[in-house]
Design an enzyme around this catalytic site. Structure first.
Site, PDB file in Angstrom:
ATOM      1  N   LYS A 242     -42.888 114.423  68.745  1.00 55.81           N
ATOM      2  CA  LYS A 242     -43.777 113.635  67.889  1.00 55.81           C
ATOM      3  C   LYS A 242     -42.902 112.706  67.042  1.00 55.81           C
ATOM      4  CE  LYS A 242     -47.677 114.513  64.688  1.00 55.81           C
ATOM      5  NZ  LYS A 242     -48.466 115.577  64.031  1.00 55.81           N
TER       6      LYS A 242
ATOM      7  N   SER B 148     -53.360 115.241  64.794  1.00 57.39           N
ATOM      8  CA  SER B 148     -52.549 114.036  64.713  1.00 57.39           C
ATOM      9  C   SER B 148     -51.490 113.958  65.808  1.00 57.39           C
ATOM     10  CB  SER B 148     -51.859 113.983  63.353  1.00 57.39           C
ATOM     11  OG  SER B 148     -51.003 115.100  63.177  1.00 57.39           O
TER      12      SER B 148
ATOM     13  N   SER C 161     -53.469 120.060  63.888  1.00 55.96           N
ATOM     14  CA  SER C 161     -53.008 118.859  64.586  1.00 55.96           C
ATOM     15  C   SER C 161     -52.356 119.092  65.947  1.00 55.96           C
ATOM     16  CB  SER C 161     -52.033 118.068  63.713  1.00 55.96           C
ATOM     17  OG  SER C 161     -52.744 117.362  62.737  1.00 55.96           O
TER      18      SER C 161
END
Lengths: 475, 469
Positions: free
Chosen positions: B56, B131, B155
């Site tokens: 990420k 996310s 997330s």
């Protein structure tokens, strides 16, 4: 009109640790700008703080020295504000649960003790240092994250003298603890004074003015004395003192306005989520307490009781950390505290000043210094010779080698002296006759001859008594 | 053997293929922010030797852009590595992509990225979830063998369900957060995606462990999760999160509950002791507002370092104040600004008592309520979401119904309490994947993996790659 003066002092003290409060970057002072910094000090995204155990230990030492109650559960909070010297946009401090509360220290004023209470001591981190040059600002992050404690007094002081005595006593103790360099001019000890005036006897406090960054003990005294005058004049005119922050201008010896305080800033304090509360173990706390260095008050007592030094000598030794430190190191080898104290105070310090030598550069080892004292006390060399030897010792040479080379060593061997006496009597028959005829000067002459023969090394008292005894035999 | 499918392939080809897919899928999925052509020399021969993966984009990589999908960090290259990245490098894993995400991990849709939306390979009109959207999609599309994300609310575990893959968030402190750009420090977890439970058990052995750079990381021993893996759940006490089931009202939600009930029957058949548990529903309805306050109060302080002075966006102005205002005004998206305002509001001295402190008290109440029941059981399970991946154009189901407040937010409890929690595939509703979530007691990751493994064997859904989109 007369006023009561109310003074409180906040001190920011940089702790002497190898690394920073929350990062492993070194805390070196003089290094090149932005070199003693890592990603944590720059507040790079994703970095996390790790609490410096050594800083906690030093803060605890200070708490113990002033009798503060310890909070065993160590907690940190965020103080939020934007400023260019504050890389994270918040400072990690201890707003809600300071490591220590409710301490005190005693100052001596007009011969009496006065107690000044300490409200709290808390740990926090320093900001970066800013320099303004022309229209630009330069930031050196070396200082950012250095460990600090803030020592907050109660508003227990009422004069510039009291305030300066408080800071002096505090500084002496902190130096003796070895927790900080306490260099006020260089900012490792920074002093802010809060001062307000109120009508004599009134319980209503006046408006508080803060004087920031006072960088010497005499400036603290002078700034407060000026500020008392300034505020008195305002009040005398029936005007109001405004709440503001001022600084002391050394050139004019006055305080000048820095900024007005408009309401309280909201720092949005909240608990630092990246540091879980740390429970300090009883063992850790006990360990710190048991290994606490000796405090000034205890030293005064010990020097007086054990060493038999007088108040004046004690105050001279304790007036400076380095002097005290050297004295104690010498005392490891010596049994003559009085002579050591005299030698340091009346000879060594003068020599060092004359030759511009600091204790850090002093080449006389404590052992050598003690040996010198032993030679003088044991009358192996005279006091006068001792001074000469001491000066030569500044080069780092061994005391015995100097005494030997200079031929200073006194001879107390009775048979050796007797031999010399007999020779002198044999050689100076006329003077012997003169002596017996009552000519006082003859004895002096004979002693002189004796010292000449022994190259000045004969113990004078011993030589004189043997000479007199032998002269009687020739009557 | 973990990572069986990828390890079958030629060691260099699998990395180059991965990179090829990341590049090829980019146009349709927009899953990457930075694509990294693999250098295959001098790769350390570790436990993940030449296994291609994604991080990420909030995970710091020395010299490689790490933007957290915010404009304010668009040019930011860290000068240090996050601990997770270091650990993976030392085991020979090959970084192929820095993955798309919601700006500063603030969101559950991946619609708020400065680099644009991320799309779901099961239906390109739908969101990846967030996310950690990019990380999820790169695994579900088969571009990467695994990926690292972060999980502050859900997330990783929510998008795992939307993408038919496994999403793991272990105990708070199990994986070091050092170098992971935060959202909210007390809720943030490093979490990750894999194609099956075995891979995820194996991966945790590598990722977990004490890191002195993260003082909240744990000294707790790291188990051999993969070798302990077993689908024997006889006698395991599994609680059913009844508030979630009861909140299902919509057709899709009821479809999902049907899958869930079927699964429960199978779990009983495998010998698990299954019990329903019903928590105080007012507390469950409070999860979302409580989360929103705490996370954003912490976030507004966490991101005060982004001031335009030292890195990232550095637009020059005449005063510090102008520098901060200009860089932050231009640098942050609307969603982030909204959350900063809420966080800042909650932190004001005059508000803290009835905003942040109240939220922290409610968090404690929710955790106590939850743990009180969980402590006497092995796990609690519920559908990861009561919806399939929403359409990109869907304005969201913010009607404050229980279906939204509880059904879509219950996994936040895992963050409130720092509990290990995993989402695994459960089935399909209208050809779209849905997941089931399993949460266990602190440091009971092994139990979590075992129950997840049993479920995986029941559903048979694993190693599903969605390449045709």
């Amino acid at each position: 009109m007369n006023y009561d003066v109310v003074i409180g002092i906040e001190i920011h003290l940089e702790l002497k640790t190898k690394t920073k409060m929350f990062s492993s970057a070194p805390t070196t002072f003089a290094s090149k700008a932005n070199s003693a910094v890592n990603e944590i000090d720059f507040a790079f995204p994703g970095t996390l703080p790790s609490v410096n155990k050594e800083a906690v230990k030093k803060a605890l030492e200070v708490c113990f020295a002033f009798g503060l109650e310890i909070d065993k559960l160590l907690k940190f909070d965020r103080k939020n504000y934007f400023y260019s010297d504050l890389p994270k946009g918040f400072q990690i401090t201890q707003q809600f649960f300071p490591i220590g509360r409710n301490g005190k220290l005693n100052i001596k004023i007009d011969g009496a003790n006065k107690e000044i209470r300490i409200n709290r001591i808390h740990l926090e981190e320093d900001t970066a240092k800013q320099f303004h040059l022309n229209d630009k600002t330069y930031i050196d992050f070396n200082r950012a994250g250095n460990p600090l404690i803030e020592i907050v007094s109660e508003a227990d002081m009422s004069s510039g003298l009291e305030a300066s005595l408080y800071v002096e006593k505090l500084r002496q103790t902190l130096l003796f603890l070895g927790v900080s360099d306490c260099r006020m001019e260089e900012g490792s000890m920074r002093c802010d004074v809060n001062i307000s005036l109120k009508e004599k006897g009134s319980s209503t406090f006046g408006t508080k003015v803060e004087i920031k960054n006072l960088n010497s003990i005499s400036n603290i005294k002078n700034a407060i004395e000026y500020e008392i005058l300034r505020q008195s004049e305002i009040l005398n005119k029936n005007e109001k003192v405004t709440q503001e922050t001022r600084r002391f201008d050394e050139a004019t010896q006055t305080t000048v306005l820095m900024r007005k305080k408009e309401g309280n800033v909201d720092y949005k304090y909240f608990p630092e989520p990246n540091i879980k509360p740390i429970l300090l173990s009883d063992e850790f706390i006990k360990n710190v307490k048991n290994n606490l260095k000796e405090l000034p008050d205890s030293k005064i007592e010990r020097y007086s009781q054990v060493y038999g030094l007088n108040d004046y000598d004690i105050s001279l030794i304790l007036s400076n950390y380095d002097v005290m430190d050297y004295f104690e190191k010498v005392m490891v080898f010596s049994n003559n505290p009085k002579n050591i104290s005299n030698l340091i105070n009346s000879e060594l310090l003068g020599l060092m000043t004359k030759n511009n030598i600091k204790f850090s550069d002093l080449k006389i080892s404590p052992k050598n210094f003690s040996r010198l004292s032993d030679l003088i006390v044991g009358q192996e060399i005279s006091g006068k010779q001792g001074k000469e030897v001491l000066e030569l010792m500044l080069s780092g040479d061994d005391v015995d080698v100097i005494v030997e080379t200079k031929g200073f060593k006194q001879i107390s061997d009775e048979s050796f002296i007797l031999q010399a006496v007999l020779e002198v009597i044999d050689e100076q028959k006329q003077s012997v006759i003169d002596y017996h005829n009552g000519k006082d000067r003859a004895l002096g002459f004979l002693v002189g001859q004796l010292m000449k023969k022994t190259k000045g090394q004969a113990n004078p008292a011993l030589a004189s008594s043997i000479l007199k005894k032998e002269l009687e035999k020739f009557k | 053997m973990a990572f069986k499918n990828i390890l079958k392939q030629d060691e260099n080809k699998r990395c180059l293929d991965s990179y090829g897919k990341v590049v090829k899928f980019q146009e349709k999925l927009n899953a990457s922010v930075t694509m990294i052509e693999p250098e295959l020399e001098n790769v350390i021969r570790g436990k993940l030797y030449k296994i291609p993966y994604a991080l990420k984009d909030n995970i710091s990589t020395d010299g490689i852009l790490t933007t957290a999908c915010s404009k304010i960090l668009a040019n930011y290259k860290p000068v240090f590595n996050a601990t997770v990245y270091d650990k993976l490098r030392k085991e020979g894993a090959v970084l192929i992509s820095k993955a798309n995400m919601d700006e500063l991990a603030m969101g559950g849709t991946n619609l708020s990225s400065y680099y644009g939306k991320c799309y779901n390979p099961y239906d390109l009109k739908r969101i990846s979830g967030g996310s950690s959207g990019g990380s999820a999609v790169l695994v579900s599309s088969g571009a990467c063998a695994f990926s690292i994300g972060s999980d502050t609310g859900d997330s990783v575990r929510k998008p795992a369900g939307y993408n038919n893959i496994v999403g793991v968030k272990p105990t708070y402190g199990r994986i070091s957060r050092y170098g992971v750009i935060p959202y909210a420090s007390s809720l943030d977890h490093v979490a990750y995606f894999t194609n099956n439970v075995k891979d995820s058990a194996f991966l945790l052995e590598i990722l977990a462990g004490r890191d002195d750079k993260d003082p909240t990381s744990s000294f707790e021993n790291v188990d051999n999760y993969a070798s302990l893996l077993s689908d024997d759940i006889r006698g395991k006490k599994i609680l059913i999160f009844k508030n979630v089931i009861d909140s299902a009202k919509s057709d899709v939600a009821l479809e999902i509950v049907k899958h869930f009930n079927n699964l429960v029957v199978e779990l009983k058949n495998k010998g698990a002791i299954v019990e329903e548990v019903y928590f105080n529903n007012d507390l469950m309805r409070s999860i979302f507002p409580t989360y929103y306050i705490i996370s954003n109060c912490e976030a507004t302080a966490n991101h005060a370092n982004l001031d335009g002075v030292r890195y990232g966006s550095q637009i020059q102005k005449d005063s510090f104040e102008d520098i901060v205002i200009t860089n932050r005004t231009i640098g942050f998206g609307t969603n982030v600004k909204k959350r900063f305002i809420i966080g800042s509001y909650g932190l004001y001295e005059e508000n803290q008592e009835f905003v942040l402190k109240k939220a922290q008290k409610v968090r404690r109440l929710i955790v106590d309520e939850f743990l009180n029941k969980l402590k006497n059981a092995d796990a609690i399970i519920a559908p990861a979401s009561l919806s399939v991946a929403p359409l990109v154009d869907d304005k969201g189901n913010f009607d404050y119904s229980d279906e939204y407040l509880i059904g879509e937010n219950h996994m936040v409890i895992g963050n409130f309490a720092g509990l290990p929690s995993i989402t695994v595939p459960m089935g399909y509703v209208s050809n779209l994947p849905v997941g089931v979530n399993i949460t266990t007691n602190v440091f009971k990751e092994s139990t979590m993996f075992n129950i997840a493994y049993a479920i995986e064997n029941i559903t048979g859904i694993k190693d599903v790659i969605k390449e045709d989109f």
